[in-house]
Design a protein around this motif. Structure first.
Motif, short mmCIF file in Angstrom:
data_model
loop_
_atom_site.label_atom_id
_atom_site.label_comp_id
_atom_site.label_asym_id
_atom_site.label_seq_id
_atom_site.Cartn_x
_atom_site.Cartn_y
_atom_site.Cartn_z
N GLN A 70 -41.84 83.63 -53.66
CA GLN A 70 -40.66 82.77 -53.67
C GLN A 70 -39.44 83.50 -54.22
OE1 GLN A 70 -41.88 79.34 -55.91
NE2 GLN A 70 -43.12 78.48 -54.24
N ASP A 71 -39.67 84.31 -55.29
CA ASP A 71 -38.56 85.08 -55.87
C ASP A 71 -38.03 86.09 -54.86
OD1 ASP A 71 -38.80 83.70 -58.21
OD2 ASP A 71 -39.94 85.26 -59.26
N GLN A 72 -38.93 86.72 -54.12
CA GLN A 72 -38.49 87.70 -53.12
C GLN A 72 -37.70 87.03 -52.00
OE1 GLN A 72 -38.90 90.76 -54.83
NE2 GLN A 72 -39.11 91.39 -52.71
N LEU A 96 -29.13 87.92 -51.26
CA LEU A 96 -28.58 89.21 -50.82
C LEU A 96 -27.84 89.06 -49.50
CD1 LEU A 96 -28.36 92.14 -51.58
CD2 LEU A 96 -30.54 92.58 -50.45
N GLN A 97 -28.41 88.29 -48.59
CA GLN A 97 -27.76 88.06 -47.30
C GLN A 97 -26.45 87.30 -47.51
OE1 GLN A 97 -28.33 89.23 -44.46
NE2 GLN A 97 -30.48 89.71 -44.24
N GLN A 98 -26.44 86.33 -48.41
CA GLN A 98 -25.22 85.57 -48.68
C GLN A 98 -24.15 86.45 -49.29
OE1 GLN A 98 -26.68 82.41 -51.19
NE2 GLN A 98 -27.33 81.14 -49.47
N ILE A 122 -53.06 83.64 -57.88
CA ILE A 122 -52.45 82.84 -56.81
C ILE A 122 -51.08 82.34 -57.22
CG2 ILE A 122 -52.68 80.73 -55.46
CD1 ILE A 122 -55.72 81.13 -55.55
N PHE A 123 -50.99 81.87 -58.49
CA PHE A 123 -49.70 81.35 -58.98
C PHE A 123 -48.64 82.45 -59.00
CE2 PHE A 123 -46.84 80.99 -62.64
CZ PHE A 123 -46.16 79.84 -62.30
N PHE A 124 -49.00 83.61 -59.57
CA PHE A 124 -48.03 84.70 -59.65
C PHE A 124 -47.66 85.22 -58.27
CE2 PHE A 124 -49.48 85.55 -64.17
CZ PHE A 124 -48.27 85.17 -64.74
N PHE A 125 -48.63 85.26 -57.38
CA PHE A 125 -48.36 85.73 -56.03
C PHE A 125 -47.36 84.81 -55.34
CE2 PHE A 125 -49.19 85.80 -51.48
CZ PHE A 125 -49.12 87.15 -51.21
#
Length: 311
Positions: free
Chosen positions: A79-81, A88-90, A71-74
């Motif tokens: 959040q990283d994605q 990337l948008q910026q 759950i933590f890694f997911f």
């Protein structure tokens, strides 16, 4: 631990498998407890119950740890994605802004083109340039000096500072994902643009010193001054040619990156754009077929360069 590399998955999977194995083992021990109860072997019954409880508790704990880590890694990965998508948008938005402003600045390069490419495409004297920018003497040189002094007033070379894309990349994840060769070429071109704009300002000052406050045609009539003026003109043309080469390659690269959308971080260098050329015209001839196939905004990438054929 890097979840995306697979190490996190291995840890979680191992914990859950070991926990499940311990639970299965506790069930097996529980069967042995049942046999001990049936045979009325109290001592063995208590010992097996103790092992059963240890195995079951350890199994539940390990499975719980594995699930919690998953759950933590997911959540962390999600959040990283999301942060990556936002950055990337910026970066794409800043890239679009720099292309738009840079193309406006590039319009002033035509002032240099008109002088550099008189009598054919400019080639540096060190590698055999023979066009008018290189060979002019006497009255032709005086005319060139008058024209280049007008260009000094018309072209704001400091405006080329807008061509500094690395500032937008270096504070985001993009710098880590961008092709190393592409990143190196980008930073090198920015350094060359900075160098050229600084040198052109100094070259103009040296030219004024060489003229010495006299009318240009009078100064050129003096052989010693003519020699100094000619050298300063060659210095200006060299730096102006460097500025237009690097600025246009910078814009071409930026337009190409932007035309690929979010996938630009995975691009490999395009030889027609990135490879060094002996002259600006050689680079134009090689890059034009590629750039006309790439679009950014309402036109192809070559149009952004605002380059006309040599006269």
């Amino acid at each position: 631990m890097d979840f995306n590399s697979g190490h996190g998955y291995l840890l979680i999977g191992g914990l859950i498998l070991i926990g499940a194995g311990l639970l299965v083992l506790s069930l097996i021990v529980n069967l042995r407890v049942a046999h001990s109860v049936r045979d009325d072997v109290r001592h063995r019954e208590k010992l097996l119950e103790y092992y059963r409880n240890i195995f079951s508790q350890l199994g539940v704990i390990l499975i719980g740890i594995g699930v919690s880590l998953f759950i933590f890694f997911f959540q962390q990965n999600y959040q990283d994605q999301r942060r990556r998508e936002t950055e990337l948008q910026q970066v794409l938005a800043k890239l679009a802004a720099r292309i738009a402003r840079g193309s406006a600045v590039a319009g002033s390069l035509g002032e240099f083109d008109g002088l550099l490419d008189q009598g054919g495409p400019y080639v540096s004297p060190e590698i055999g340039g023979k066009n008018a920018a290189v060979s002019a003497q006497g009255a032709a040189l005086a005319k060139q000096v008058s024209e280049i002094l007008l260009v000094e007033r018309d072209v704001d070379v400091q405006g080329f500072e807008i061509l500094n894309l690395s500032r937008d990349f270096e504070s985001s994840f993009v710098v880590n994902e961008l092709n190393p060769t592409l990143w190196f070429n980008l930073v090198r071109d920015e350094a060359d643009i900075k160098y050229a704009t600084t040198q052109i300002a100094l070259d103009y000052k040296d030219l004024q010193d060489a003229i010495g406050g006299e009318p240009v045609d009078v100064a050129v009539a003096n052989p010693e001054k003519e020699r100094r003026i000619k050298q300063e003109m060659l210095d200006i043309f060299y730096d102006a040619d460097l500025l237009r080469q690097r600025s246009r390659r910078f814009l071409a690269r930026a337009c190409w990156l932007f035309s690929q959308g979010r996938g630009f971080v995975k691009l490999a260098p395009v030889e027609a754009i990135e490879a060094d050329a002996k002259s600006h015209q050689e680079w134009i001839d090689r890059a034009k077929p590629v750039l006309t196939q790439m679009t950014s905004g309402s036109g192809d990438c070559f149009k952004l360069l605002q380059f006309g054929p040599a006269s």
